[in-house]
Design a protein around this motif. Structure first.
Motif, PDB file in Angstrom:
ATOM      1  N   ARG A 130     -42.743   5.663 -13.982  1.00  0.00           N
ATOM      2  CA  ARG A 130     -42.204   4.334 -13.680  1.00  0.00           C
ATOM      3  C   ARG A 130     -41.382   3.783 -14.837  1.00  0.00           C
ATOM      4  NH1 ARG A 130     -47.684   1.583 -11.078  1.00  0.00           N
ATOM      5  NH2 ARG A 130     -47.911   3.046  -9.330  1.00  0.00           N
ATOM      6  N   HIS A 131     -41.095   4.627 -15.803  1.00  0.00           N
ATOM      7  CA  HIS A 131     -40.294   4.240 -16.979  1.00  0.00           C
ATOM      8  C   HIS A 131     -40.944   3.096 -17.756  1.00  0.00           C
ATOM      9  CE1 HIS A 131     -37.123   6.793 -15.366  1.00  0.00           C
ATOM     10  NE2 HIS A 131     -37.223   6.149 -14.214  1.00  0.00           N
ATOM     11  N   ALA A 157     -29.175  -0.174 -14.933  1.00  0.00           N
ATOM     12  CA  ALA A 157     -29.143   0.279 -13.553  1.00  0.00           C
ATOM     13  C   ALA A 157     -29.389   1.789 -13.552  1.00  0.00           C
ATOM     14  CB  ALA A 157     -27.790  -0.052 -12.922  1.00  0.00           C
ATOM     15  N   GLU A 158     -29.490   2.381 -12.378  1.00  0.00           N
ATOM     16  CA  GLU A 158     -29.770   3.813 -12.299  1.00  0.00           C
ATOM     17  C   GLU A 158     -28.685   4.627 -13.004  1.00  0.00           C
ATOM     18  OE1 GLU A 158     -31.616   7.266 -11.762  1.00  0.00           O
ATOM     19  OE2 GLU A 158     -32.448   5.280 -11.307  1.00  0.00           O
ATOM     20  N   ARG A 188     -29.224   4.428 -16.728  1.00  0.00           N
ATOM     21  CA  ARG A 188     -30.307   5.262 -17.241  1.00  0.00           C
ATOM     22  C   ARG A 188     -29.856   6.714 -17.405  1.00  0.00           C
ATOM     23  NH1 ARG A 188     -33.748   1.896 -14.008  1.00  0.00           N
ATOM     24  NH2 ARG A 188     -33.624   3.341 -12.260  1.00  0.00           N
ATOM     25  N   ARG A 189     -29.075   7.181 -16.436  1.00  0.00           N
ATOM     26  CA  ARG A 189     -28.569   8.565 -16.538  1.00  0.00           C
ATOM     27  C   ARG A 189     -27.626   8.706 -17.725  1.00  0.00           C
ATOM     28  NH1 ARG A 189     -28.015   8.049 -10.815  1.00  0.00           N
ATOM     29  NH2 ARG A 189     -25.760   7.800 -11.077  1.00  0.00           N
TER      30      ARG A 189
END
Length: 297
Positions: free
Chosen positions: A136-137, A58-59, A62-63
């Motif tokens: 876009r990873h 999830a976002e 990723r962080r």
């Protein structure tokens, strides 16, 4: 926060499946699940998106991943400075996006060497006839034909390379001789599908004039190469690929040559990660050591 939970988070982010992460960690998959859930609870937010296909970040995940990998990188650097044994110490997954020809013809074999140097390093190679986008990873490191004008990227010129005209002897025997660039206009070519070109650097035909006929068009450079081998027409192909293929000869070798450039880039936040630095340096090493091949000498 239990810092040991981060190790389970890191492994699951790389494996994408509980069973695979558990196997690498030497624990039961329920342990991995429990550890990740405990980490999510302590942070107060979900780190993964669960689905039937597995776990994707999830976002928030990723962080967090960038921070945890930086911790891992710092740990490996300390080990190296202290002279501890770190054989195979570089681990994790690096996804590399590259043009189809370069990826298939050269990188696939070269990356096998990198894998042998670092057995715990996982490598994904996206060798596709389109632009692979960092934004876009889709990949961690991208080798592309165009230098981005902006963006939070580390960018380097990887290498120049040449393309030349190639055709099958059988095609040349059936058609009028080619003695000059003007003669090319009366010949049949194999080329790209223009409205599907992913880079302006692929507009080769504009530099030599429009031919009489294009018999076959494809988004794939390797498909074009195979069509030329089969006698479909003349193709503009990378020398690093076409020169080693039986069944193709150069056409107007002393008159027509195209030079293009491969650029390599990665996100700025990746520069301090050991797995990224090792892969980046290796790709540059390979490109430099293969200059003669890239320039078709």
């Amino acid at each position: 926060m239990d810092w040991d939970n981060l190790r389970y988070f890191l492994e699951l982010s790389r494996a994408g499946k509980l069973t695979a992460a558990a196997r690498h960690l030497g624990v039961d998959h329920t342990t991995v699940s429990r550890r990740v859930q405990a980490l999510e609870k302590s942070l107060g937010r979900p780190l993964f998106i669960r689905s039937g296909a597995g776990y994707t970040l999830a976002e928030a995940g990723r962080r967090l991943l960038a921070q945890v990998e930086a911790m891992e990188s710092a740990f490996l650097a300390i080990e190296q400075e202290e002279g501890e044994s770190v054989a195979g110490g570089i681990s994790g997954l690096v996804r590399i996006g590259a043009t189809e020809g370069y990826g298939v013809e050269l990188l696939a074999g070269q990356l096998a060497t990198l894998s042998k140097r670092h057995p715990h390093l996982g490598i994904d190679l996206l060798a596709v006839p389109r632009m692979v986008r960092l934004a876009r990873h889709e990949a961690d490191i991208v080798i592309t034909l165009e230098r981005p004008e902006r963006g939070p990227y580390i960018i380097t010129k990887l290498t120049d390379y040449t393309l030349r005209l190639y055709a099958a002897p059988e095609y040349l025997e059936r058609h009028p001789p080619i003695r000059s660039r003007e003669d090319l206009r009366e010949h049949t070519f194999v080329s790209y599908i223009e409205d599907l070109l992913y880079s302006k650097e692929l507009h080769y035909l504009d530099e030599i004039g429009r031919p009489k006929q294009i018999s076959l068009r494809s988004t794939s450079i390797l498909a074009q190469q195979n069509a030329a081998i089969a006698g479909a027409g003349i193709a503009i192909l990378p020398s690093f690929s076409a020169r080693k293929v039986e069944g193709l000869v150069e056409v107007l070798a002393d008159q027509v040559e195209f030079v293009r450039t491969f650029w390599m880039l990665m996100p700025v936040e990746g520069k301090d990660l050991a797995r990224m630095r090792v892969t980046w340096d290796f790709l540059r090493e390979m490109a430099q050591s293969n200059q003669d091949v890239m320039m078709g000498r």
